[in-house]
Design a protein around this motif. Structure first.
Motif, PDB file in Angstrom:
ATOM      1  N   GLU A   1     -12.029  20.583  -3.573  1.00  0.00           N
ATOM      2  CA  GLU A   1     -11.720  19.184  -3.329  1.00  0.00           C
ATOM      3  C   GLU A   1     -12.392  18.690  -2.055  1.00  0.00           C
ATOM      4  O   GLU A   1     -12.682  19.466  -1.142  1.00  0.00           O
ATOM      5  N   MET A   2     -12.622  17.380  -2.002  1.00  0.00           N
ATOM      6  CA  MET A   2     -13.416  16.779  -0.935  1.00  0.00           C
ATOM      7  C   MET A   2     -12.584  16.123   0.168  1.00  0.00           C
ATOM      8  O   MET A   2     -13.076  15.940   1.276  1.00  0.00           O
ATOM      9  N   PHE A   3     -11.357  15.735  -0.132  1.00  0.00           N
ATOM     10  CA  PHE A   3     -10.600  14.881   0.794  1.00  0.00           C
ATOM     11  C   PHE A   3      -9.260  15.529   1.153  1.00  0.00           C
ATOM     12  O   PHE A   3      -8.254  15.304   0.474  1.00  0.00           O
ATOM     13  N   PRO A   4      -9.208  16.320   2.228  1.00  0.00           N
ATOM     14  CA  PRO A   4      -7.965  17.008   2.577  1.00  0.00           C
ATOM     15  C   PRO A   4      -7.009  16.116   3.364  1.00  0.00           C
ATOM     16  O   PRO A   4      -7.423  15.216   4.106  1.00  0.00           O
ATOM     17  N   GLY A   5      -5.723  16.367   3.209  1.00  0.00           N
ATOM     18  CA  GLY A   5      -4.727  15.715   4.036  1.00  0.00           C
ATOM     19  C   GLY A   5      -4.849  14.210   4.043  1.00  0.00           C
ATOM     20  O   GLY A   5      -4.998  13.559   3.012  1.00  0.00           O
ATOM     21  N   GLN A   6      -4.787  13.634   5.243  1.00  0.00           N
ATOM     22  CA  GLN A   6      -4.819  12.175   5.370  1.00  0.00           C
ATOM     23  C   GLN A   6      -6.180  11.572   5.029  1.00  0.00           C
ATOM     24  O   GLN A   6      -6.296  10.352   4.906  1.00  0.00           O
ATOM     25  N   ASP A   7      -7.188  12.403   4.859  1.00  0.00           N
ATOM     26  CA  ASP A   7      -8.494  11.866   4.501  1.00  0.00           C
ATOM     27  C   ASP A   7      -8.498  11.341   3.070  1.00  0.00           C
ATOM     28  O   ASP A   7      -9.411  10.620   2.671  1.00  0.00           O
ATOM     29  N   PHE A   8      -7.491  11.719   2.281  1.00  0.00           N
ATOM     30  CA  PHE A   8      -7.301  11.117   0.963  1.00  0.00           C
ATOM     31  C   PHE A   8      -6.356   9.945   1.152  1.00  0.00           C
ATOM     32  O   PHE A   8      -5.153  10.110   1.350  1.00  0.00           O
ATOM     33  N   ASN A   9      -6.915   8.741   1.108  1.00  0.00           N
ATOM     34  CA  ASN A   9      -6.129   7.570   1.492  1.00  0.00           C
ATOM     35  C   ASN A   9      -6.464   6.383   0.611  1.00  0.00           C
ATOM     36  O   ASN A   9      -7.595   6.242   0.142  1.00  0.00           O
ATOM     37  N   ASN A  10      -5.484   5.540   0.407  1.00  0.00           N
ATOM     38  CA  ASN A  10      -5.700   4.269  -0.282  1.00  0.00           C
ATOM     39  C   ASN A  10      -4.941   3.196   0.473  1.00  0.00           C
ATOM     40  O   ASN A  10      -3.724   3.056   0.340  1.00  0.00           O
ATOM     41  N   ASN A  11      -5.661   2.443   1.286  1.00  0.00           N
ATOM     42  CA  ASN A  11      -5.022   1.424   2.127  1.00  0.00           C
ATOM     43  C   ASN A  11      -4.289   0.365   1.325  1.00  0.00           C
ATOM     44  O   ASN A  11      -3.351  -0.260   1.811  1.00  0.00           O
ATOM     45  N   ARG A  12      -4.714   0.154   0.088  1.00  0.00           N
ATOM     46  CA  ARG A  12      -4.047  -0.867  -0.708  1.00  0.00           C
ATOM     47  C   ARG A  12      -2.656  -0.416  -1.152  1.00  0.00           C
ATOM     48  O   ARG A  12      -1.819  -1.227  -1.502  1.00  0.00           O
ATOM     49  N   ILE A  13      -2.426   0.905  -1.171  1.00  0.00           N
ATOM     50  CA  ILE A  13      -1.117   1.432  -1.556  1.00  0.00           C
ATOM     51  C   ILE A  13      -0.284   1.743  -0.323  1.00  0.00           C
ATOM     52  O   ILE A  13       0.871   1.323  -0.209  1.00  0.00           O
TER      53      ILE A  13
END
Length: 611
Positions: free
Chosen positions: A307-319
């Motif tokens: 996976e490419m986006f660990p922890g808080q790096d997986f984010n969706n500001n709209r949610i």
């Protein structure tokens, strides 16, 4: 009273056959020649004046500073308690005096020496295109990067090659950001680990980040500062080689009239060894790494290590916006249930004469923040700079108070002439650095050379203008207060001129469909997002002062020239029936596996690290 009792034993009575005038420059040996006799209450008489002490100083100051044991260390007289108290009192007086700034908004530009400096800067700007502090320069080598993957990889290579100094200026900096992906296979390329290696190798690292208004923004610059300072603790290699400033301050007791709530530093650039620079729109922070496919899903069928986006790096500001970023668990979205928000942006690398101008801007800002916030903090030094020395050091904000705190460090550490770009042209690009900067951010009179450049280039365009922007808010005149930038007016002029000449001309604008803030647009909490969208609509097509209506009012069809787009990405979440079945059999949710993976590669440095 307790402090007074501490000072009393050091009270010095002076009698002299020829009294030294207060404030007159002299030396210890000169005082000896005046048949000076000294009586010290409750303390023994000092030894003879040391022969080697020729430190120039004021006569009254020398007696404060002269050690009671008569010793002189490194030709500098030993500080006494009384002298320390005197200097502390002066600093306290100046600190309290900052409250006067509440009624004097022009306090950085009202004294004669400040007005002289302002006039020097004005003359320099007037001699340059766009009224910029920097001239046009030939022979630059410039490379563009679109999106974070290629850019962050290039930054990782450049940081690892640093030998002397690294300057970093960011709106937000995440120490736990991986510059190469997948993170599991590139753990040594986490930003804080790179900076730690360079600091341990002797590289001096200077960082300026925006100090956020915590009630409005969640980037937690305090965590950035503490985490970076903690990389090289006292007694370890590299200690003291990483220094982080946060600005502006929001504490009335610290900064009085210099507090700023409605403006933010939004610069993102890096200067390495005065050899190369990176500048553009990408912060070194969570949520910015992306590739050109802009994937939304990150559940990998071959296992979490891919996976490419660990922890808080997986984010969706709209949610859900970033929250308590010092702890990755507090803001996790389940990758099995939500998609991330892609991030499209650009940046560039420069090698050439323009590197000097970017470095000069950083040094000016460093010295201004030193003056504004850390003037009486010994952990932050003043920076001087080749080409801005002597009578011109005021151009980069250097001050020399009578009782300075911190050293004066000259940059670059090796001669400027040794830099690769100083030995001849490195490329073919004719370039110029422009900026938006003013009193609260840099201690200078307002410079908006970026806006000047935008307006002139757009107004003079012959075929097309392509614009990508996070927001699009502008004015076409003086009737749209509080919006005062007139880039919209330049667009109107360019389209009207093309329309009347019958010339094919396009302005293509790409902006997000919705500003990247969390919440349903119908909720009360989304009032700020709705306000931004309202200003954007009024800038583009809504109302008589919008760009579309202003073009139409002059007899030209705006739809022939203005084209507005937004980017949108689609993906599948990869939450298969087999995954759901495995969750039920094992009793372990995919999100738990996701957390365990982040814990393995991100635990160090993210759990409330302090220096």
């Amino acid at each position: 009273m307790h402090a007074l009792r501490q000072l009393l034993p050091w009270f010095i009575l002076l009698t002299t056959a020829s009294t030294a005038a207060v404030g007159k420059t002299t030396t210890v040996n000169e005082l000896k020649e005046r048949d000076l006799s000294i009586t010290i209450q409750t303390s023994p008489a000092p030894q003879d004046w040391p022969e080697e002490c020729e430190q120039p100083m004021c006569a009254d100051e020398c007696l404060y500073r002269y050690g009671l044991d008569g010793n002189c260390v490194n030709n500098k007289c030993v500080y006494t308690h009384l002298y320390d108290a005197k200097v502390s009192a002066i600093h306290l007086k100046n600190k309290v005096g900052k409250f006067g700034n509440l009624i004097n908004a022009n306090h950085r530009h009202d004294e004669e020496h400040e007005q002289i400096t302002d006039e020097k800067r004005n003359k320099i700007n007037e001699s340059h295109r766009f009224n910029s502090f920097a001239p046009e320069r030939d022979g630059n080598k410039i490379k563009w990067y679109v999106d974070g993957r290629d850019y962050f990889h290039a930054v990782s290579v450049a940081l690892e090659s640093a030998k002397e100094t690294i300057y970093i200026e960011d709106w937000w900096l995440s120490p736990e950001l991986f510059l190469r992906r997948p993170p599991y296979f590139n753990q040594e390329w986490r930003l804080d680990k790179i900076l730690k290696r360079r600091a341990e190798a002797g590289v001096k690292i200077y960082v300026i980040v925006y100090k956020e208004v915590a009630a409005a923004v969640s980037c937690n610059s305090a965590h950035t500062k503490h985490a970076l300072h903690a990389l090289c603790p006292e007694g370890s290699p590299g200690h003291g080689n990483i220094t982080v400033m946060r600005h502006p301050d929001h504490n009335v007791f610290e900064n009085a009239g210099d507090m700023t709530f409605y403006w933010a530093h939004h610069e993102k650039f890096i200067v390495i060894d005065y050899q190369m620079a990176f500048i553009g729109g990408l912060d070194l922070c969570f949520g910015r790494w992306d590739n050109r496919q802009h994937p939304m899903a990150d559940v990998h069928p071959a296992g979490v290590e891919n996976e490419m986006f660990p922890g808080q790096d997986f984010n969706n500001n709209r949610i859900l916006d970033f929250q308590t970023v010092e702890n990755w668990k507090s803001n996790e979205l389940s990758k099995a249930d939500f998609g991330r928000m892609p991030w499209h942006d650009t940046a560039m690398c420069l090698i050439g004469d323009c590197v000097y101008d970017i470095a000069e801007h950083f040094v000016l800002r460093w010295n201004f923040v030193k003056r504004d916030k850390y003037k009486r903090h010994e952990g932050f030094d003043w920076l001087t700079m080749t080409g801005r020395e002597g009578e011109n050091e005021d151009l980069i904000g250097v001050q020399r108070p009578k009782h300075p705190v911190g050293e004066y460090i000259h940059h670059p550490l090796s001669p400027l002439e040794s830099k690769v770009w100083a030995q001849g042209q490195q490329g073919t690009v004719h370039a110029q650095i422009v900026r938006s900067s003013c009193d609260w951010s840099s201690g200078i009179l307002t410079e908006h050379s970026i806006q000047n450049a935008y307006c002139q280039i757009i107004r003079n365009a012959e075929h097309f203008v392509y614009i990508e922007n996070q927001f699009f808010i502008t004015a076409t005149g003086e009737e749209q207060s509080p919006i005062h930038n007139t880039i919209g007016k330049a667009m109107v002029d360019a389209c009207v001129r093309a329309g009347k000449e019958g010339r094919k001309f396009r302005i293509i604008i790409v902006i997000p469909a919705i500003p990247g803030f969390a919440g349903d647009l119908r909720d009360d909490a989304a009032a700020g997002t709705r306000a931004i969208m309202d200003y954007q609509f009024k800038s583009i097509h809504r109302g008589p002062n919008s760009i579309f209506e202003q073009i139409k009012a002059q007899g030209v069809d705006p739809k022939e020239h203005m084209f507005i787009f937004n980017l949108r990405s689609y993906d599948r979440l990869n939450k298969t029936s087999a995954m759901v079945e495995q969750e039920e059999k094992s009793g372990v949710k995919y999100q738990d596996v996701q957390r365990a993976e982040a814990e393995e590669i991100m635990a160090e440095g993210v759990h409330n690290t302090t220096d």
